[in-house]
Design an enzyme around this catalytic site. Structure first.
Site, mmCIF file in Angstrom:
data_model
loop_
_atom_site.group_PDB
_atom_site.id
_atom_site.type_symbol
_atom_site.label_atom_id
_atom_site.label_comp_id
_atom_site.label_asym_id
_atom_site.label_seq_id
_atom_site.Cartn_x
_atom_site.Cartn_y
_atom_site.Cartn_z
ATOM 1 N N GLY A 60 -6.748 -52.750 -38.553
ATOM 2 C CA GLY A 60 -5.550 -52.519 -37.758
ATOM 3 C C GLY A 60 -5.625 -52.903 -36.298
ATOM 4 O O GLY A 60 -4.736 -52.542 -35.532
ATOM 5 N N ASP A 121 -4.674 -62.823 -39.973
ATOM 6 C CA ASP A 121 -6.124 -62.852 -39.797
ATOM 7 C C ASP A 121 -6.798 -62.745 -41.167
ATOM 8 O O ASP A 121 -7.932 -62.282 -41.276
ATOM 9 C CB ASP A 121 -6.557 -61.698 -38.885
ATOM 10 C CG ASP A 121 -7.905 -61.943 -38.223
ATOM 11 O OD1 ASP A 121 -8.261 -63.118 -38.010
ATOM 12 O OD2 ASP A 121 -8.618 -60.966 -37.914
ATOM 13 N N LYS A 161 -5.431 -67.502 -38.872
ATOM 14 C CA LYS A 161 -6.844 -67.869 -38.946
ATOM 15 C C LYS A 161 -6.989 -69.057 -39.884
ATOM 16 O O LYS A 161 -6.418 -69.073 -40.978
ATOM 17 C CB LYS A 161 -7.678 -66.697 -39.465
ATOM 18 C CG LYS A 161 -9.166 -67.015 -39.602
ATOM 19 C CD LYS A 161 -9.942 -65.860 -40.199
ATOM 20 C CE LYS A 161 -10.126 -64.754 -39.201
ATOM 21 N NZ LYS A 161 -11.011 -63.678 -39.721
#
Length: 206
Positions: A60, A121, A161
């Protein structure tokens, strides 16, 4: 190097890591927050009132940072295959983004063409073999990109990413065909030996 030695090295690096210590001192859930913060400081991606989706959110750190920047206004939806402790003003979906029912649950929360920013991510569980890991990672990037193309509003932005390897150049080329500005960022908090970088695509063109 044996897995035991590799694990010991990782643990030692983790506890010595300046970003780990900084995250603990500043109350963030993970060191990864500083990757997003560095990029956001330069690009001003996150603002109050936005609609934002964070993929691969657990534990988180990115979501926590985005929530702070949004100051309780707008809409922030986080998704991960792993559980995540609740955060203020965050809707969380527990599930695998690769599964159709999970993707549909996310789509149902956000009207099409209202998404300001997609953050991702996401990364697969790494085996240590680039021949296995890179294709798995790039598949997740492709899924995130497909979602962005369906959901972003005109002028919307995406930060994902991405790993150097097979398929990297093709995905960058694809992004440049759909966005006004595409750059590759390697934040200071991204470990130098890691093949991860971040593709920032701004100004989505329908």
């Amino acid at each position: 190097m044996s897995r035991t030695k590799s694990s010991k090295r990782w643990l030692q690096e983790h506890f010595d890591d300046v970003y780990v210590k900084k995250a603990q001192a500043e109350g963030y859930r993970s060191r990864a927050v500083y990757k997003l913060k560095e990029i956001d400081d330069k690009e001003s991606l996150i603002k109050p009132g936005m609609t934002v989706v964070d993929l691969g959110a657990a534990p988180g750190g990115w979501t926590q940072y985005a929530s702070e920047k949004m100051k309780g206004s707008g809409r922030l939806v986080a998704l991960d295959i792993l559980p995540m402790d609740a955060l203020p003003n965050v809707e969380f979906i527990l599930g695998d983004f690769r599964e159709d029912n999970v993707l549909q649950e996310l789509i149902n929360l956000i009207p099409q063409r209202t998404l300001d920013l997609l953050l991702s991510d996401m990364a697969p569980n790494m085996s240590g073999s680039s021949a296995i890991d890179i294709p798995r990672a790039m598949y997740l990037v492709e899924l995130a990109f497909d979602f962005a193309e369906k959901m972003l509003k005109p002028g919307g932005n995406m930060l994902v990413k991405i790993f150097h390897g097979s398929g990297f150049d093709e995905l960058v080329k694809q992004a440049r065909a759909s966005f006004e500005k595409v750059v590759i960022r390697k934040p200071s908090a991204s470990r130098s030996r890691s093949k991860e970088t971040y593709l920032l695509a701004k100004g989505y063109n329908l």
